[in-house]
Every structure is written in C-alpha cells, then in structure tokens.
Motif scaffolding. Structure first.
Motif, short mmCIF file in Angstrom:
data_model
loop_
_atom_site.label_atom_id
_atom_site.label_comp_id
_atom_site.label_asym_id
_atom_site.label_seq_id
_atom_site.Cartn_x
_atom_site.Cartn_y
_atom_site.Cartn_z
N PRO A 81 2.73 1.85 -4.63
CA PRO A 81 2.15 3.02 -5.29
C PRO A 81 3.15 4.16 -5.48
N ILE A 82 3.97 4.42 -4.44
CA ILE A 82 4.91 5.54 -4.57
C ILE A 82 5.89 5.26 -5.70
N PRO A 86 3.94 15.19 -6.83
CA PRO A 86 3.53 15.31 -5.43
C PRO A 86 3.97 16.65 -4.87
N ARG A 122 6.00 9.03 -13.44
CA ARG A 122 6.40 10.43 -13.64
C ARG A 122 7.73 10.50 -14.39
N ALA A 149 0.77 9.22 2.90
CA ALA A 149 1.65 9.93 1.97
C ALA A 149 1.48 9.37 0.56
N ALA A 150 1.39 8.04 0.47
CA ALA A 150 1.23 7.42 -0.85
C ALA A 150 -0.09 7.85 -1.50
N HIS A 177 0.13 11.38 -2.48
CA HIS A 177 1.08 11.35 -3.59
C HIS A 177 0.34 11.06 -4.89
N THR A 183 -0.37 13.57 -7.85
CA THR A 183 0.18 13.22 -9.15
C THR A 183 -0.89 13.27 -10.23
N TYR A 197 0.79 -1.22 0.00
CA TYR A 197 0.00 0.00 0.00
C TYR A 197 0.83 1.28 0.00
N ALA A 198 2.12 1.18 0.27
CA ALA A 198 2.90 2.43 0.33
C ALA A 198 4.00 2.46 -0.72
N ILE A 215 8.20 12.59 1.91
CA ILE A 215 8.24 11.14 2.10
C ILE A 215 8.79 10.48 0.84
N GLU A 216 8.32 10.96 -0.31
CA GLU A 216 8.82 10.39 -1.56
C GLU A 216 10.32 10.56 -1.67
#
Lengths: 193, 327
Positions: free
Chosen positions: A56-57, B132, A64, B118-119, B122, B126, A52-53, B139-140
C-alpha cells in the motif's frame, strides 16, 4: 612496574575465567530451535509486511508521484498555452495599433487633401468671379457708352436743332451731323481699345 | 601516576569482560537496573556463576524478565514453557520458546503494528489531503529511502520483486536491535542463531535471484570458465578460481551473520564493562564517570542499531544485485 604486573595478573584471571565460561555456554553455538523460529517469524513477516504495509505505501507513493507528474505536465501545458495566447494577444494589439496609426495618417492625408482642394476651389471661384465682374464691368461700360452716345446724339441734335432751326432744314443737316458722329465714334472706339 | 592508573583501569575493564571474582564480591553501589540484577540474583532458570554479570545479558535464556514493583531493579522472572525437542534427521530441534524467541515475536509484532498502521493512516491522509502527514510520513520517508536509495539502485533492473525482502530485513533487524536497548529487553540480533538464519535466508535469496536472472548461466557464478582465455590457461584458472567462487558465495552471508552478531554483542559488553568499573574501583565517587561513559555508549548503540540494520539491508541488496548482473 607494579601496575604493569597487576595488569598482567588481571588479564590472566580474565583469560582463565573466560575460558571456564566458554565450556558452559558458547556464544557462537547456534540453537537450532531458535533458527527455525527465526525462519518462521521472518517468512511470515515478509508475507504480512509486503501485503499490508509496503504494497500500500509503495502504491500510494507511486500514485502520488504520478499525480504530481500529471500536475506538473498539465501546468507546463497551461503555461505554454498561456504564453501562446499572450503572444497572440500581443500580436493582435500590435496589429490594431498599426491599423489605428494608419487610419490616423489616412485621415490626416484626406483632411489635407480636402483642405487643399477647398483652397484651390476658393481660388478658382475667386478668379472666376473676378473675370465675371470684369466682364460685367465691360458690358456695363459698353452699355453706358452707347447710352451716353445716344444721349449725346440726342443732345447734339437738340442743340443743333435749336441752332439750325432758324436756317436750315431739319433733314439735310441731321444727316450731315450723323455722318460726322459716326466717324467720331469709330475713331473714339479705335483709340480707346 | 596518571598513566599507570589509566593502564590499571584498562586492564580492569579487560578483566571484567571475563567477569572477575573481585568485581562481584562487592554489593553494587548504584547502577542501571538491567546491569546489576543478574549479578545479584542469578536466574533460577539459567545457571550462571554468581559473579558473571555479562553472560546473562548477551545469551539466550528460558526465562523472561518482567518489571516488578516496587523493587523494579529486581526483575520478575517468568519461566517460559519447555517442550520436548523434536528430532529430525539426527538433529534435535529444541522448539521451546526462549527469551530471544519472545523478543523476535515482539519485534515482528511491533514492526507489523507500526508499518501497517502507518500504511493505513498513509492511505487515509492520501485520500483526504493528497499526501501523508506526521508519523506515517516519516515511515514513508524511511521505507522510500531504503527502497529508492538502497534497494533499487543495487538490485538493478526489474529488482522490484526483491524490495519487500530488503525492507523487511531492515525493519525486522532494526526493531530487534532496538528491543535490546530497552530495560528488560534482550538483543535477539546478538544471537548467532538469529543472525545466522537471516544470513542463510539472504544466501538462498541471492542464489535464487541468480538462477532467476541468469538461468543456466547461473552455473558461471559457481564454475569459473572464461572462454576468452587460451585453452591451457582456461583449465588452470577453472581449477584455481572455482573454489574461490564457492568460498565467496559462503563467506558473504557468513560475514553478514558475524557482523550483526558481533556489533550487537560488543556494544552490550562495553556497556556492562563500564558499569563494572564501579565495582572494580569500590568507590562511590567514581560512579558518575562510568555512568556517563555507559550512557555515551548507549547512545552509540542506538546509532549502531540503525546502522547495522541499514548495512544488512544494503549488503543483501548489493549481493542480490551483483549476482543478477553476473555474466
């Protein structure tokens, strides 16, 4: 010296108390229950976070990055295309400028030629007219001379007639004068030429 | 005179690490709440010597300390449930939740909340503005730093599968470290059981990575069998180097566990030692100096919290990368 002794004494106390504590509770003695807890918590955390973190990031960042790379690539393509277009336009402009120069030069040459021709033609006309005038003058002159001659002949005849009227017959005398005048005219023409 | 007093204070600090009786005989003049509470009020759940102000802070407990009002410097102690130990194979597992278990759960909950929120933002940012912003951007940046600069270069080719493990190590240890710095908190990473378990997990990850990357060649990471050596030397080196290889396998995670545990524990002991100077000098005018020093140490602790989380993650990725590149 006293300070040093104190320090040593304090250190001894510290050592003994620390030793006494260690019997009761050791820092280096792991609790198995806590280890199992840590294992469970960490395993679940890895699962949840990667799903979940971080997933996705990372996906968003990669998307991007890809978008940025695409944008950079397309910008580069656009720039190259623009440069090509610019070069083309510049070449076309140069070509048309050269053409214009050539046209102007051609026109100048043509105009000069036309002017020269016109001047030449004028000269020729003038010369021709001069010749014609001269010829006309000659003709008129000849005509005038012959007229004059006939007048002179008439006058002479008239004069001579008046003279000879009295003594001579008309015909014989007239012939004599004619022959004389002919010789005179021939001589005059020969001398004038 | 000056040097002797300095020597004296140094000796006092050392003495107080063992918590001398002299220090606790005096009522604390003024100190941080987390420093004096245990000395004044020994926990009903855990029995410590009344003069021992260090042990309650660096050891696990079956009690939770919660803020109480208005006397906030006296924590409200909540006993945690005690369960019967489960005995598996002759080893008794006391699964009763302790203070460090609560801290681990709290840390993992906070990590989950922080990173998942944060995700989410984000993703929202986005999709809205193409990038972000704000907190999720920060965090990223941290996630990406660990991923691109720490994990991937050390893990080697196709090491992406191990990145979530490295990232989780970093964030989990970081939050557990930081929880030890706040009042009423406790440093779970200052417990050898926690760091040891993390090191054991890392050990298994390293070995599994070695097996996955090298297949049967994984045995070369255990048995030293160099075919380039002449026959007699080869056997000799095999006998000599194989124990070294095996010891190396276990010493790495052992060092990981001890490094984190010692760093986290040492910082707290130093802070407590600074505070104890006040009692040792029995002088109210001395108070600003230890407080200033303790504050400086706390700031250092903050840095060390990040540093040790980073080092654990870095070394874990280095170990995994090394065994994957083993030939």
């Amino acid at each position: 010296m006293r300070t040093l002794r104190n320090a040593v004494a304090l250190l001894t106390i510290a050592a003994t108390t620390a030793g006494a504590e260690e019997v009761k509770k050791s820092l280096l003695e792991p609790s198995y229950g806590l280890m199992v807890w840590t294992l469970f918590i960490f395993a679940i955390l890895v699962f949840i976070l990667s799903k979940y973190a971080f997933g996705p990031i990372t996906a968003a960042v990669e998307a991007r990055e890809k978008a940025l790379e695409d944008a950079i690539e397309s910008a580069r393509r656009d720039r190259e295309e623009a440069a090509k277009l610019l070069a083309e336009h510049r070449a076309a402009l140069d070509a048309s400028r050269g053409e214009a120069q050539k046209l102007i030069a051609d026109a100048r040459v043509a105009a000069e030629r036309v002017a020269a021709e016109m001047i030449e033609k004028a000269h020729a006309d003038q010369a021709q007219q001069l010749v014609r005038a001269r010829q006309e003058i000659e003709t008129e002159k000849a005509k005038a001379i012959s007229e004059l001659r006939r007048e002179a002949v008439d006058l002479a005849i008239a004069g001579a007639g008046k003279v000879i009227e009295k003594n001579l017959d008309q015909a014989g005398n007239r012939q004599l004068v004619e022959s004389f005048l002919a010789s005179v005219t021939a001589n005059a023409v020969a001398t004038s030429r | 005179m000056k040097t002797s007093s300095l020597l004296k204070s140094a000796a006092l600090v050392l003495a107080l690490f063992g918590a001398s009786a002299r220090a606790a005989a005096q009522e604390p003049v003024r100190a941080e709440p987390s420093a004096n509470v245990a000395a004044e009020h020994a926990s009903p759940c855990e029995e410590y010597a009344p003069d021992d102000i260090v042990s309650p802070h660096i050891t696990d407990s079956h009690c939770l300390e919660l803020p109480s009002f208005p006397r906030f410097w006296v924590p409200h102690e909540v006993p945690l449930p005690r369960w019967e130990p489960i005995v598996v194979g002759g080893i008794s597992f006391d699964m009763s939740p302790t203070r460090h278990v609560v801290m681990l759960l709290l840390a993992s909950t906070l990590v989950c909340l922080t990173l998942i929120l944060a995700a989410r933002s984000h993703r929202r940012h986005t999709s809205m503005i193409g990038r972000p912003k704000g907190f999720s951007n920060g965090i990223e940046a941290m996630v990406l730093y660990i991923r691109q600069e720490v994990a991937l270069p050390n893990l080697g080719h196709h090491g992406e599968g191990y990145v979530p493990f490295i990232l989780t190590l970093f964030w989990f240890i970081l939050f557990a470290n930081l929880l030890g710095l706040i009042p009423y908190g406790s440093t779970a990473t200052g417990n050898i059981a926690v760091t040891g378990t993390l090191a054991i997990i890392t050990f298994f990850m390293v070995e599994i990575a070695g097996i996955r990357a090298n297949g049967i060649g994984y045995l070369n990471t255990i048995f030293y069998w160099n075919k380039e050596l002449p026959v007699g030397v080869r056997e000799f080196m095999f006998l000599l180097m194989t124990p070294v290889e095996i010891i190396g396998k276990f010493s790495k995670p052992f060092a990981l566990a001890i490094r984190l545990f010692a760093n986290m524990t040492a910082g707290h002991i130093v802070v407590l030692g600074m505070i104890s100077l006040i009692f040792a000098f029995k002088n109210i005018w001395i108070v600003p100096a230890p407080l200033l020093m303790a504050t400086a140490i706390m700031v250092l602790e903050l840095f060390v919290s990040f540093l040790q989380a980073f080092i654990f993650a870095l070394l874990a990725s280095v170990f995994i990368g090394t065994i994957r590149a083993h030939h």
